[in-house]
Design a protein around this motif. Structure first.
Motif, PDB file in Angstrom:
ATOM      1  N   ASN A  94       0.861  -1.179   0.000  1.00 46.59           N
ATOM      2  CA  ASN A  94       0.000   0.000   0.000  1.00 46.59           C
ATOM      3  C   ASN A  94       0.898   1.229   0.000  1.00 46.59           C
ATOM      4  O   ASN A  94       1.565   1.514   0.994  1.00 46.59           O
ATOM      5  CB  ASN A  94      -0.919  -0.010   1.227  1.00 46.59           C
ATOM      6  CG  ASN A  94      -1.945   1.114   1.186  1.00 46.59           C
ATOM      7  OD1 ASN A  94      -1.599   2.282   1.120  1.00 46.59           O
ATOM      8  ND2 ASN A  94      -3.227   0.749   1.250  1.00 46.59           N
ATOM      9  N   THR A  95       0.915   1.930  -1.118  1.00 43.17           N
ATOM     10  CA  THR A  95       1.845   3.050  -1.300  1.00 43.17           C
ATOM     11  C   THR A  95       1.639   4.140  -0.255  1.00 43.17           C
ATOM     12  O   THR A  95       2.609   4.676   0.295  1.00 43.17           O
ATOM     13  CB  THR A  95       1.689   3.654  -2.707  1.00 43.17           C
ATOM     14  OG1 THR A  95       1.870   2.636  -3.684  1.00 43.17           O
ATOM     15  CG2 THR A  95       2.721   4.757  -2.930  1.00 43.17           C
ATOM     16  N   LYS A  96       0.376   4.464   0.045  1.00 45.39           N
ATOM     17  CA  LYS A  96       0.113   5.534   1.004  1.00 45.39           C
ATOM     18  C   LYS A  96       0.569   5.140   2.402  1.00 45.39           C
ATOM     19  O   LYS A  96       1.122   5.963   3.138  1.00 45.39           O
ATOM     20  CB  LYS A  96      -1.380   5.890   1.033  1.00 45.39           C
ATOM     21  CG  LYS A  96      -1.678   7.066   1.964  1.00 45.39           C
ATOM     22  CD  LYS A  96      -3.135   7.491   1.903  1.00 45.39           C
ATOM     23  CE  LYS A  96      -3.398   8.651   2.860  1.00 45.39           C
ATOM     24  NZ  LYS A  96      -4.817   9.088   2.827  1.00 45.39           N
ATOM     25  N   GLU A 136      -6.384   3.625   6.492  1.00 40.58           N
ATOM     26  CA  GLU A 136      -6.151   3.519   5.049  1.00 40.58           C
ATOM     27  C   GLU A 136      -6.192   2.068   4.593  1.00 40.58           C
ATOM     28  O   GLU A 136      -6.735   1.754   3.525  1.00 40.58           O
ATOM     29  CB  GLU A 136      -4.788   4.150   4.717  1.00 40.58           C
ATOM     30  CG  GLU A 136      -4.232   3.797   3.345  1.00 40.58           C
ATOM     31  CD  GLU A 136      -5.080   4.288   2.180  1.00 40.58           C
ATOM     32  OE1 GLU A 136      -4.969   3.701   1.082  1.00 40.58           O
ATOM     33  OE2 GLU A 136      -5.877   5.240   2.371  1.00 40.58           O
ATOM     34  N   ALA A 167      -2.694   5.149   9.109  1.00 44.39           N
ATOM     35  CA  ALA A 167      -2.394   4.081   8.151  1.00 44.39           C
ATOM     36  C   ALA A 167      -3.324   2.888   8.339  1.00 44.39           C
ATOM     37  O   ALA A 167      -3.726   2.232   7.361  1.00 44.39           O
ATOM     38  CB  ALA A 167      -0.938   3.647   8.297  1.00 44.39           C
ATOM     39  N   GLN A 199      -9.756   8.802   8.699  1.00 47.54           N
ATOM     40  CA  GLN A 199      -8.296   8.741   8.791  1.00 47.54           C
ATOM     41  C   GLN A 199      -7.751   9.907   9.623  1.00 47.54           C
ATOM     42  O   GLN A 199      -6.850   9.728  10.444  1.00 47.54           O
ATOM     43  CB  GLN A 199      -7.662   8.760   7.400  1.00 47.54           C
ATOM     44  CG  GLN A 199      -7.888   7.491   6.606  1.00 47.54           C
ATOM     45  CD  GLN A 199      -7.117   7.472   5.299  1.00 47.54           C
ATOM     46  OE1 GLN A 199      -6.019   8.019   5.206  1.00 47.54           O
ATOM     47  NE2 GLN A 199      -7.669   6.829   4.280  1.00 47.54           N
ATOM     48  N   GLU A 219       4.268   5.444   2.585  1.00 49.01           N
ATOM     49  CA  GLU A 219       4.629   6.863   2.669  1.00 49.01           C
ATOM     50  C   GLU A 219       4.413   7.399   4.080  1.00 49.01           C
ATOM     51  O   GLU A 219       5.263   8.126   4.624  1.00 49.01           O
ATOM     52  CB  GLU A 219       3.790   7.663   1.672  1.00 49.01           C
ATOM     53  CG  GLU A 219       4.090   9.153   1.669  1.00 49.01           C
ATOM     54  CD  GLU A 219       3.195   9.925   0.713  1.00 49.01           C
ATOM     55  OE1 GLU A 219       3.200  11.168   0.778  1.00 49.01           O
ATOM     56  OE2 GLU A 219       2.479   9.282  -0.091  1.00 49.01           O
ATOM     57  N   LEU A 220       3.288   7.038   4.706  1.00 48.07           N
ATOM     58  CA  LEU A 220       2.986   7.519   6.055  1.00 48.07           C
ATOM     59  C   LEU A 220       4.020   7.027   7.076  1.00 48.07           C
ATOM     60  O   LEU A 220       4.560   7.812   7.856  1.00 48.07           O
ATOM     61  CB  LEU A 220       1.589   7.055   6.475  1.00 48.07           C
ATOM     62  CG  LEU A 220       0.396   7.845   5.947  1.00 48.07           C
ATOM     63  CD1 LEU A 220      -0.897   7.082   6.227  1.00 48.07           C
ATOM     64  CD2 LEU A 220       0.345   9.225   6.576  1.00 48.07           C
TER      65      LEU A 220
END
Length: 377
Positions: free
Chosen positions: A184-186, A245, A242, A254, A189-190
């Motif tokens: 999960n890219t987000k 998400e 996260a 979120q 990133e988080l």
């Protein structure tokens, strides 16, 4: 400034109570919360801690027995630490995951849930704990130049530093590998940004360590809050976000999860900073950080010149600080009560964020955690 929010009584939306002066102790709150999420979080990172690589490191760390290297205390904390509870962050991630439940977009994947929590969210909780533990281990690196003969042989302390670097890096590498597996890219990133925040916050702490007895002019409670967010709050706040998400919850949910993690961890840090000033101290030499919240607030109320005067009056021969004398001076001012108010203010903000979640055992447990870290004698 903080009094207005703290004086609000009664119950908030959805039946959440405001902060109370009494309630179950921290150990009971954690024990009850662990039952809700399905298993004791003290075993969350056990697979990594019992790996062959780290077991070999643990055997080597035994060589430090008899010294005062801080890595020993950290290692003991892996097994049992009822006061600080090393697994608190992972537990909160699991609780808020269960409190939010599945989103409408993920209803078809409920078969992947155990005790109302997705397997990916449980993995995230483990990752959060591994990152926190890695930085705890890295904090156990001592300044060789400041060692005393009573700390232990120089070669043992140098060996302890090597072990702290290697074992901390090992845990962090495992966390990053598991993070990539979430796909999960987000989320990547988080959590990556949270690691960056931790590095920045700890760098700031280390840069201040040589100035423990001389605060800089620009230290104030706003600066304190910025730095505590980086070194203590960012990881939990972003991990909570996260987790939402991973379940495909809305941006609003979120953000509420982020706000809960942020404000609860700020309350937790304030509660910790306050302990030397509200507990009966058996030792007259008990020290405390001059960059802790009660001290910073005390300085703001007192003024820079008067604060420097108090510091000098508390320093005896050889500039040795009389912490008992300084502690009594701080307790006589407004810093301690203001820090308690600030702790409860962040606690109420954490409870306000929870009001967006439906009533449940998990939400009640999250509220109990806030009450536990905002309760004072």
């Amino acid at each position: 400034m903080w009094g207005a929010l703290l004086r609000r009584g009664g119950r908030g939306a959805g039946g959440l109570r405001r902060l109370a002066s009494s309630g179950p102790p921290w150990s009971q709150v954690v024990s009850e919360a662990e039952k809700i999420v399905g298993y004791p979080t003290s075993f969350m990172s056990l697979r990594c801690l019992l790996s062959d690589e780290l077991s070999n490191i643990a055997m080597q760390v035994r060589k430090l027995v008899g010294t005062k290297h801080p890595l020993l205390d950290t290692a003991r904390g892996f097994v049992y630490d009822s006061r600080n509870n090393l697994q608190m962050r992972g537990l909160v991630v699991l609780l808020i995951s269960k409190a939010a439940g599945p989103s409408t977009a993920e209803l078809s994947f409920q078969h992947n849930m155990v005790s109302g929590i997705y397997s990916s969210q449980r993995s995230l909780a483990e990752i959060t704990e591994l990152i926190h533990t890695a930085f705890l281990v890295h904090r156990g690196i001592v300044n060789i130049g400041e060692l005393k003969s009573c700390d232990g042989p120089l070669k043992d302390m140098q060996f302890g530093n090597k072990m702290a670097v290697l074992s901390g890096d090992f845990l962090l590498a495992n966390a990053c590998t598991s993070l990539a597996q979430l796909q999960n890219t987000k989320v990547v990133e988080l959590i990556s940004s949270a690691i960056g925040d931790l590095v920045q916050g700890i760098y700031y702490e280390n840069s201040k360590s040589s100035e423990e007895n001389c605060l800089t002019d620009d230290i104030g409670i706003s600066t304190w809050k910025e730095q505590v967010y980086l070194s203590h709050s960012a990881l939990l706040a972003k991990s909570c976000q996260a987790a939402m998400e991973l379940a495909k919850h809305s941006a609003e949910i979120q953000d509420m999860a982020f706000q809960y993690g942020r404000h609860m961890s700020m309350s937790h840090k304030l509660h910790s900073d306050l302990q030397p000033f509200i507990k009966e101290c058996s030792s007259d030499t008990l020290s405390f950080s001059l960059n802790s919240a009660p001290v910073v607030l005390h300085q703001e109320f007192l003024g820079r010149e008067a604060w420097i005067k108090q510091i000098r009056e508390a320093q005896g021969k050889g500039n040795i600080m009389d912490y008992k004398k300084l502690r009594e001076a701080i307790k006589a001012g407004k810093g301690v009560t203001s820090a308690i108010d600030l702790c409860r203010c962040h606690g109420n903000r954490a409870l306000a964020a929870l009001e967006r979640f439906p009533p449940s055992e998990a939400r009640a447990a999250l509220a109990n955690i806030v009450c536990a870290v905002t309760r004072f004698p």
